[in-house]
Design a protein around this motif. Structure first.
Motif, PDB file in Angstrom:
ATOM      1  N   VAL A   1       9.222  -6.197   1.168  1.00 63.45           N
ATOM      2  CA  VAL A   1      10.374  -5.630   1.324  1.00 63.45           C
ATOM      3  C   VAL A   1      10.585  -4.766   2.807  1.00 63.45           C
ATOM      4  O   VAL A   1      11.290  -4.793   2.749  1.00 63.45           O
ATOM      5  CB  VAL A   1       9.125  -3.986   0.794  1.00 63.45           C
ATOM      6  CG1 VAL A   1       8.472  -4.454  -0.761  1.00 63.45           C
ATOM      7  CG2 VAL A   1       8.132  -3.644   1.532  1.00 63.45           C
ATOM      8  N   THR A   2       9.946  -6.443   3.910  1.00 65.59           N
ATOM      9  CA  THR A   2      10.669  -6.148   4.893  1.00 65.59           C
ATOM     10  C   THR A   2      11.993  -6.772   5.452  1.00 65.59           C
ATOM     11  O   THR A   2      11.967  -8.030   4.786  1.00 65.59           O
ATOM     12  CB  THR A   2       9.594  -6.350   6.186  1.00 65.59           C
ATOM     13  OG1 THR A   2       8.435  -5.469   5.250  1.00 65.59           O
ATOM     14  CG2 THR A   2       9.887  -6.480   7.207  1.00 65.59           C
TER      15      THR A   2
ATOM     16  N   GLU B   1       8.972   7.571   1.564  1.00 66.77           N
ATOM     17  CA  GLU B   1       8.846   7.886   0.054  1.00 66.77           C
ATOM     18  C   GLU B   1       7.421   7.058  -0.282  1.00 66.77           C
ATOM     19  O   GLU B   1       6.891   7.726  -0.524  1.00 66.77           O
ATOM     20  CB  GLU B   1       9.856   7.362  -0.433  1.00 66.77           C
ATOM     21  CG  GLU B   1      11.509   8.807   0.335  1.00 66.77           C
ATOM     22  CD  GLU B   1      12.442   7.873  -0.221  1.00 66.77           C
ATOM     23  OE1 GLU B   1      12.770   7.811  -0.808  1.00 66.77           O
ATOM     24  OE2 GLU B   1      13.647   8.639  -0.224  1.00 66.77           O
ATOM     25  N   GLU B   2       7.437   5.945   0.381  1.00 70.39           N
ATOM     26  CA  GLU B   2       6.525   5.348  -0.595  1.00 70.39           C
ATOM     27  C   GLU B   2       4.894   6.317   0.265  1.00 70.39           C
ATOM     28  O   GLU B   2       3.638   6.058  -0.568  1.00 70.39           O
ATOM     29  CB  GLU B   2       6.932   3.737  -0.293  1.00 70.39           C
ATOM     30  CG  GLU B   2       5.647   2.742  -0.979  1.00 70.39           C
ATOM     31  CD  GLU B   2       5.713   3.010  -2.209  1.00 70.39           C
ATOM     32  OE1 GLU B   2       6.788   3.178  -2.408  1.00 70.39           O
ATOM     33  OE2 GLU B   2       4.878   3.068  -2.934  1.00 70.39           O
ATOM     34  N   SER B   3       5.352   5.652   1.447  1.00 67.02           N
ATOM     35  CA  SER B   3       3.723   6.777   1.874  1.00 67.02           C
ATOM     36  C   SER B   3       4.040   8.137   1.712  1.00 67.02           C
ATOM     37  O   SER B   3       2.414   7.977   1.383  1.00 67.02           O
ATOM     38  CB  SER B   3       3.541   6.398   3.043  1.00 67.02           C
ATOM     39  OG  SER B   3       4.829   7.828   3.611  1.00 67.02           O
TER      40      SER B   3
ATOM     41  N   SER C   1       7.036  -0.992  -6.916  1.00 59.94           N
ATOM     42  CA  SER C   1       6.318  -2.552  -7.145  1.00 59.94           C
ATOM     43  C   SER C   1       5.279  -3.091  -6.094  1.00 59.94           C
ATOM     44  O   SER C   1       4.232  -3.653  -6.857  1.00 59.94           O
ATOM     45  CB  SER C   1       7.349  -3.556  -7.372  1.00 59.94           C
ATOM     46  OG  SER C   1       7.324  -5.024  -8.034  1.00 59.94           O
ATOM     47  N   LEU C   2       5.870  -3.351  -5.522  1.00 61.67           N
ATOM     48  CA  LEU C   2       4.829  -4.312  -4.026  1.00 61.67           C
ATOM     49  C   LEU C   2       3.392  -2.954  -3.914  1.00 61.67           C
ATOM     50  O   LEU C   2       1.753  -4.076  -4.012  1.00 61.67           O
ATOM     51  CB  LEU C   2       5.696  -3.873  -3.124  1.00 61.67           C
ATOM     52  CG  LEU C   2       4.294  -5.337  -2.161  1.00 61.67           C
ATOM     53  CD1 LEU C   2       4.080  -6.835  -1.919  1.00 61.67           C
ATOM     54  CD2 LEU C   2       5.082  -4.593  -0.230  1.00 61.67           C
ATOM     55  N   SER C   3       3.783  -1.950  -3.531  1.00 60.25           N
ATOM     56  CA  SER C   3       1.642  -1.200  -3.804  1.00 60.25           C
ATOM     57  C   SER C   3       1.345  -1.325  -5.312  1.00 60.25           C
ATOM     58  O   SER C   3       0.449  -1.620  -4.961  1.00 60.25           O
ATOM     59  CB  SER C   3       2.524   0.398  -3.933  1.00 60.25           C
ATOM     60  OG  SER C   3       3.527   0.456  -2.869  1.00 60.25           O
ATOM     61  N   GLY C   4       2.290  -1.367  -6.338  1.00 63.72           N
ATOM     62  CA  GLY C   4       1.703  -2.029  -7.667  1.00 63.72           C
ATOM     63  C   GLY C   4       0.974  -2.522  -7.430  1.00 63.72           C
ATOM     64  O   GLY C   4      -0.345  -3.291  -8.054  1.00 63.72           O
ATOM     65  N   TRP C   5       1.345  -3.932  -7.296  1.00 64.17           N
ATOM     66  CA  TRP C   5       0.727  -5.440  -6.936  1.00 64.17           C
ATOM     67  C   TRP C   5      -0.409  -5.600  -6.559  1.00 64.17           C
ATOM     68  O   TRP C   5      -1.538  -6.180  -6.457  1.00 64.17           O
ATOM     69  CB  TRP C   5       1.675  -6.337  -6.683  1.00 64.17           C
ATOM     70  CG  TRP C   5       1.900  -7.858  -7.209  1.00 64.17           C
ATOM     71  CD1 TRP C   5       2.122  -8.268  -7.512  1.00 64.17           C
ATOM     72  CD2 TRP C   5       1.498  -8.978  -6.062  1.00 64.17           C
ATOM     73  NE1 TRP C   5       2.431  -9.570  -8.031  1.00 64.17           N
ATOM     74  CE2 TRP C   5       1.238 -10.238  -6.784  1.00 64.17           C
ATOM     75  CE3 TRP C   5       0.282  -9.258  -4.821  1.00 64.17           C
ATOM     76  CZ2 TRP C   5       0.922 -10.953  -6.788  1.00 64.17           C
ATOM     77  CZ3 TRP C   5       0.204 -10.090  -4.655  1.00 64.17           C
ATOM     78  CH2 TRP C   5      -0.431 -11.005  -6.237  1.00 64.17           C
TER      79      TRP C   5
END
Ligand code: SF4
Ligand code: SF4
Length: 256
Positions: free
Chosen positions: A187-188, A249-251, A217-221
């Motif tokens: 995501v970077t 937003e993800e945090s 998706s990455l956080s889920g992984w």
């Protein structure tokens, strides 16, 4: 007449300005093409504006900053913001999730003498910006590309894809798949040449979000396969680019 360049500092550590001085071999060539009219990190000799290109490092954290950036825009034909502070508020934007008065009381003996804003915000929240160059610090090759592009009136060739693409390009084994090391590379924003994975470390996102990152998706992984969840995920996104919308937003999705 050579085009003029001005370099401005706001709330920052100076690391991105040092990237320009770090050009070493290329700096003389740059100085041959442009007149460095204002760059206090390098010289106290200043030529007055207006300027053809302004590089702005740092975020807006004080009432004085908020006024000064308007003046920079007024006297600059092009404004290019450089680094995580200028493009996303920097690590000092952690205050955006808390009460800055509490921080001041904890850090300063006389907080009443501090004149600061409640938030740290990117330059683009205050003025129109012509180009944003990401990184903490920025990559000097990308900086030279952006300067060259504006001197030659073309678009900078800065790709918005992920660090993963740079891993593949240099043939680096994926630390996340091969070793289970958490990595924010998917995501970077690219730009560093996949530096950390090349040394068997996960990326921690210092270049900020890539274009359209799928952070959920990455956080889920990470949660399912690496056991990284909740507050640990929150902290992962709260570093140098904590106020970049995708990371913010993800945090917040993990408890903040
Ligand atoms: S090591 Fe990180 S950046 Fe490299 S391919 Fe794997 S996930 Fe992507
Ligand atoms: S791999 Fe990630 S953390 Fe390391 S330098 Fe590159 S963008 Fe920054």
């Amino acid at each position: 007449m050579a085009p003029t360049l001005a370099v401005w500092k706001f709330a920052s550590c100076d690391g991105c300005q040092l990237s320009l001085l770090d050009c070493e071999d290329e700096l003389l060539a740059v100085a041959g093409e442009i007149e460095i009219a204002q760059f206090l990190e390098a010289t106290s000799a200043v030529t007055g504006g207006p300027y053809d290109v302004s590089l702005v490092e740092g975020s807006v954290t004080t009432p004085h900053d908020a006024e000064r950036i308007q003046e920079v825009r007024r006297i600059s034909n092009r404004v290019i913001t450089i680094g995580a502070c200028a493009t996303a508020g920097g690590i000092q934007a952690l205050r955006n999730f808390a009460d800055v008065e509490d921080f001041m009381a904890a850090v300063y003996a006389s907080p009443q003498n501090i004149d600061t804003l409640a938030t740290s915000t990117p330059i683009s929240d205050h003025i129109e910006v012509d180009f944003e160059l990401h990184g903490c610090p920025i990559d000097r090759r990308q900086l030279l590309e952006v300067l060259s592009a504006y001197l030659n009136e073309r678009r900078p060739a800065i790709v918005p894809h992920s660090v993963c693409m740079e891993c593949k390009r240099r043939g680096t084994v994926c630390v996340m798949v091969a070793h289970g090391t958490p990595c924010l590379g998917p995501v970077t924003h690219a730009g560093c040449g996949a530096l950390c994975p090349a040394y068997h470390r996960g990326c921690y996102g210092c270049f900020g979000p890539k274009e359209t990152p799928n952070t959920a998706s990455l956080s889920g992984w990470w949660g399912e396969r690496l056991g990284v969840e909740g507050p640990d995920l929150l902290r992962v996104y709260r570093t140098f680019n904590t106020s970049a919308p995708a990371f913010r937003e993800e945090s917040e999705a993990h408890g903040g």
